[in-house]
Each structure stands twice: as C-alpha cells, then as structure tokens.
Design an enzyme around this catalytic site. Structure first.
Site, mmCIF file in Angstrom:
data_model
loop_
_atom_site.group_PDB
_atom_site.id
_atom_site.type_symbol
_atom_site.label_atom_id
_atom_site.label_comp_id
_atom_site.label_asym_id
_atom_site.label_seq_id
_atom_site.Cartn_x
_atom_site.Cartn_y
_atom_site.Cartn_z
ATOM 1 N N HIS A 82 -30.022 98.282 21.107
ATOM 2 C CA HIS A 82 -30.850 99.228 20.346
ATOM 3 C C HIS A 82 -30.856 98.707 18.907
ATOM 4 O O HIS A 82 -29.863 98.126 18.452
ATOM 5 C CB HIS A 82 -30.233 100.620 20.247
ATOM 6 C CG HIS A 82 -29.908 101.316 21.525
ATOM 7 N ND1 HIS A 82 -28.784 101.083 22.251
ATOM 8 C CD2 HIS A 82 -30.565 102.324 22.171
ATOM 9 C CE1 HIS A 82 -28.748 101.896 23.292
ATOM 10 N NE2 HIS A 82 -29.816 102.654 23.281
ATOM 11 N N ASP A 107 -27.758 99.400 16.962
ATOM 12 C CA ASP A 107 -26.534 98.649 17.286
ATOM 13 C C ASP A 107 -26.418 97.378 16.455
ATOM 14 O O ASP A 107 -25.324 96.911 16.177
ATOM 15 C CB ASP A 107 -26.520 98.193 18.752
ATOM 16 C CG ASP A 107 -26.859 99.295 19.710
ATOM 17 O OD1 ASP A 107 -26.459 100.439 19.439
ATOM 18 O OD2 ASP A 107 -27.517 99.009 20.726
HETATM 19 C C1 XUL Z 1 -27.656 106.778 27.722
HETATM 20 C C2 XUL Z 1 -28.119 105.453 28.129
HETATM 21 C C3 XUL Z 1 -28.703 104.598 27.060
HETATM 22 C C4 XUL Z 1 -29.878 103.798 27.492
HETATM 23 C C5 XUL Z 1 -30.565 103.041 26.399
HETATM 24 O O1 XUL Z 1 -27.103 107.531 28.742
HETATM 25 O O2 XUL Z 1 -28.000 105.066 29.264
HETATM 26 O O3 XUL Z 1 -27.696 103.767 26.577
HETATM 27 O O4 XUL Z 1 -29.502 102.867 28.457
HETATM 28 O O5 XUL Z 1 -30.965 103.853 25.351
#
Ligand code: XUL
Ligand code: CO
Length: 433
Positions: free
Chosen positions: A99, A102
């Site tokens: 993300h 991150d």
């Molecule tokens: C949350 C989850 C996230 C997604 C990406 O439960 O799985 O980490 O994978 O936003």
C-alpha cells in the site's frame, strides 16, 4: 545497506529430511508439476504492510517490534525498502505487494504525500532493477487515516471521494511505473457502522461509479495488469459492500464490470464470510473472475481476522486443487497477507514464518497436482453429472418448463437417488495430503 538479517543465509531447497531450519523442505522452485515450474505455479509475494510496517500492536497494546526503520522520514522509508529487498533475497520470492502508506511517509498535504510516494517509487524502481523480486500488486490504503473513517468512495462527503480518486490515481500510476501485474482495491471502510445514518443506495452507486472510473483510467494509461477487488464481509466496518465473491460478482454485473475486474481472495476473509477458502476460489473460477489470493489463516477460536501465516498443508491442498482446476494464476499470485505474532521479535522469526508458509503451500500444491493427475476425483465428479450428456437432458434446458415436465409422464420417470460418495472422496483426498 542493512545488516538486519546478519547471519541468516539465503534459503535453498534441501528436501523433506533436512535438519537445517534455514532451508526449504518442499519449496523447490525449479521442480516441474503439470508442466510448470513450482515457482511459476505459486508466484509467492511478501506483503510490505505486515512484514515491514506493522509495529506489533493489538487492541490492548501498542508497538512490540523495535525496528531501526520505524520513523517518519524518507531515510527511514528507504532503509525499510533495503530491509525488504534483503528479506526477498533470502526467501527468493519473485514478488512483493504494497500500500502507499507502507512504503512512504505521510506528508502534511496531498502534494507532500504524493512527492514522498514518487520518491519511494523511484527508489523501488532502482531496487527492482538490481534484484529479482518484482511487484505483484500495488494498492492504496484508504482505511487507516482518519479522513477515511466514513469510507473513501462511499463517504458522505464528496471531498473525500475526490481525495480517494487522487490517491488511487497516484497509486495506479505508481503500480504501472513499477511494472505491477495487478492493482488491488480492498474497501475496508466501504461499508457502514450503522444503517441509521447510511444512504445505502447512494453509497453503492458511488462505489460502482468509482470502480468504473478506475477501469477507465487503467485503459487510458495503458496499464496491462488486472484490477482486483478483495472481498471481506466485515472488520473494520460492521458491514462491507464487497462481502464475498458472490456479492462482488453481483456488484460487477450491476456496473457492467464483470469482464474488467477480478477478485483477490483472502483465506481469512472467506472464513469470516462463513465460507471455505476453496469455495470462494471455485466460485470465482466458475464465474470467470478468479484473479489472485491473499494467503493466511485465522485463529478458529477467536473468529476474527488474525492474519496468521498458513501452516496447515492438508487444508490448503483443497484450495490449490481449485486453483489448478481453474488453470492456475494468470497475473495473480500467492501473497502472504500474514503477520508474525507480536511476541515474534527476532529477524529469524520473520524469515522462518515465510519459509514455513512457502513450504506449506508447496506441499499443498504437490498434493493438489497429484490429485489432479490421478484424475479419479474429476472422473467421479463427471460421472455424477453424466446424465446431463444425453440429448433428452440437453433438450430440457433449451425448451420450456412444460417440455421438461412432459418427460416425466412420456418416459415414466421416477428418479432413483444415488450416493454422493462423500466419505469415499474424502478418503481419496487423504491419500494425497
Ligand atoms: C485487510 C486486508 C488488506 C488487503 C489490502 O484485511 O486483507 O491488507 O489485502 O488492502
Ligand atoms: Co488481504
């Protein structure tokens, strides 16, 4: 440079009997199964958020990990990337996922945040050029910052919709620039806390329009990757609009996106939705929207999204069986959306959590490939439906209800129930796991 993993060797395959903790027992990247290298079947990815950014908190306590790269500067972010690529090298994984939140520090304004993202994308591009690990998917974190508390695209405030659009656009550009093979949207706050303040119809319309805009933008920038929605029924929201695969498919149909968007299915989310992982994979494959998986497991007692590393190969063999039946991944992969426990402080814990998970998946894949190669399960399944191969059965589907009904008297039909043979099939599976 980093010495965080000092003394930990790059992991190699040494076979099931090795006593070496820092080796693979089942993951042998070059081993060929069903005509494909194991590495190309599994397409493992490390998740930046859990493995590099997560501080070890739980609802009752904060940070337990003390990492030299925890901090708000670009220097910290670059050190985190150095450690990340050192981990990828040790594991020999082909992919990672991130993300925006991150990989870059949050700025004081959108412009500053975007500049930080761009600086880190430059840095990651350099890293990718010098290492073998590439980007499986990028995504935007539209759930942690307080601005997203009432949703992103589904927020009652149109200014938040605009901010979400700007954020997703920046992240699609970043993913495209880094050669990402997919772009993921997980709507953690795209849902509601209470119906009493929620205009359900408006929120779903806005979410649908947002997704159309994302797909349209993808085509305009020439991004060749797959757009993926990650279903989850709840947590953090009480109810999330992308509840499960079936719900997402209905949503895609409503907005004309069923050929444009696929799903990223997470084990723990499937369980939270009251399904098995393999059910969600099989359903997505049957609808033509299977894309990728987030591999983890939940603690079955706590009943919550605990994001643990997978370690039950027998359970996972059924999931990989469905993936193989679906023809395997195209642009997708096996992303470890899993975090070590908050007491697992050591660098070795981080490495061995991934190593064990990779071995578990490899072992599951081998079982699944053997079951498919054996062919008995598929033969028994086909036999169960063999009656539908007759012209009379096919004609019923082409005709009307009265035509089907007429067969009963014309042919003197009195159906004779047949065994589903469940235990025999389960026994067959157990020969392979
Ligand atoms: C949350 C989850 C996230 C997604 C990406 O439960 O799985 O980490 O994978 O936003
Ligand atoms: Co996930």
């Amino acid at each position: 440079m980093t010495d965080f993993f000092a003394g930990i060797p790059a992991l190699r395959y040494q076979g099931p009997d090795t006593e070496n903790e820092f080796a693979f027992r089942h993951y042998n990247p070059d081993e060929v199964l069903l005509g494909r290298r194991m590495e190309d079947h599994l397409r493992f990815a490390v998740a930046w958020w859990h493995s590099l950014a997560w501080p070890g908190g739980d609802p009752f306590g904060g940070q337990t990990f003390q990492r030299p790269w925890f901090g708000d500067s670009l220097d910290h972010a670059r050190l985190k990337a150095d450690v990340g690529f050192a981990l990828f090298d040790i594991l020999g994984v082909p992919f990672y996922c991130f993300h925006d939140a991150d990989i870059r520090p949050e700025g004081a304004s959108f412009a500053e945040t975007k500049a930080n993202l761009d600086a880190m994308v430059d840095y990651l591009a350099e890293k990718q050029a010098r290492h073998r690990t590439k980007l499986l998917w990028g995504t935007a974190n539209l759930f942690s910052h307080r601005r997203w508390m009432a949703g992103a695209a589904t927020n009652p405030d149109p200014d938040v919709y605009a901010y979400a659009a700007a954020t997703v656009k920046a992240n699609m550009d970043a993913t495209h620039r880094l050669g990402g093979q997919n772009y993921v949207l997980w709507g953690g706050r795209e849902g509601y806390e209470t119906l009493l303040n929620t205009d359900l119809r408006a929120e779903r319309q806005h979410a649908g329009r947002f997704l159309q805009q994302v797909v349209d933008y993808k085509h305009r920038i020439g991004f060749q990757g797959t757009i993926l929605i990650e279903p989850k029924p709840q947590e953090p929201s009480k109810h999330q609009y992308d509840y499960d695969v079936a719900t997402v498919y209905g949503f895609l149909l409503e907005f004309g996106l069923e050929r444009e968007v696929k799903v990223n299915i997470e084990q723990g989310h499937a369980i939270l939705a009251g399904h098995s992982f393999e059910h969600e994979i099989a359903l997505a494959a049957s609808l033509g929207i299977f894309g990728s998986i987030d591999m983890n497991r939940n603690d079955y007692q706590s009943g919550w999204d605990t994001d643990q590393f997978p370690n039950n190969h027998a359970e996972m063999a059924l999931a990989f069986y469905e993936i193989l039946r679906a023809g395997g991944y195209a642009t997708g992969g096996t992303n470890f959306d899993a975090k070590i426990r908050r007491q697992s402080l050591d660098p070795a814990d981080l490495v061995l959590a991934h190593a064990g998970a990779m071995d578990t998946c490899a072992r599951a894949l081998k079982s699944a490939a053997a079951m498919l190669q054996d062919g008995r399960l598929e033969a028994l399944r086909a036999e169960r439906y063999a009656g539908w191969q007759t012209p009379a059965a096919q004609a019923m589907l082409a005709g009307g209800l009265e035509d089907a009904a007429a067969r009963v008297t014309a042919e003197g039909i009195e159906p004779e129930p047949r065994s589903g043979r469940q235990e025999r099939l389960e026994n067959l599976v157990n020969r392979y796991v």
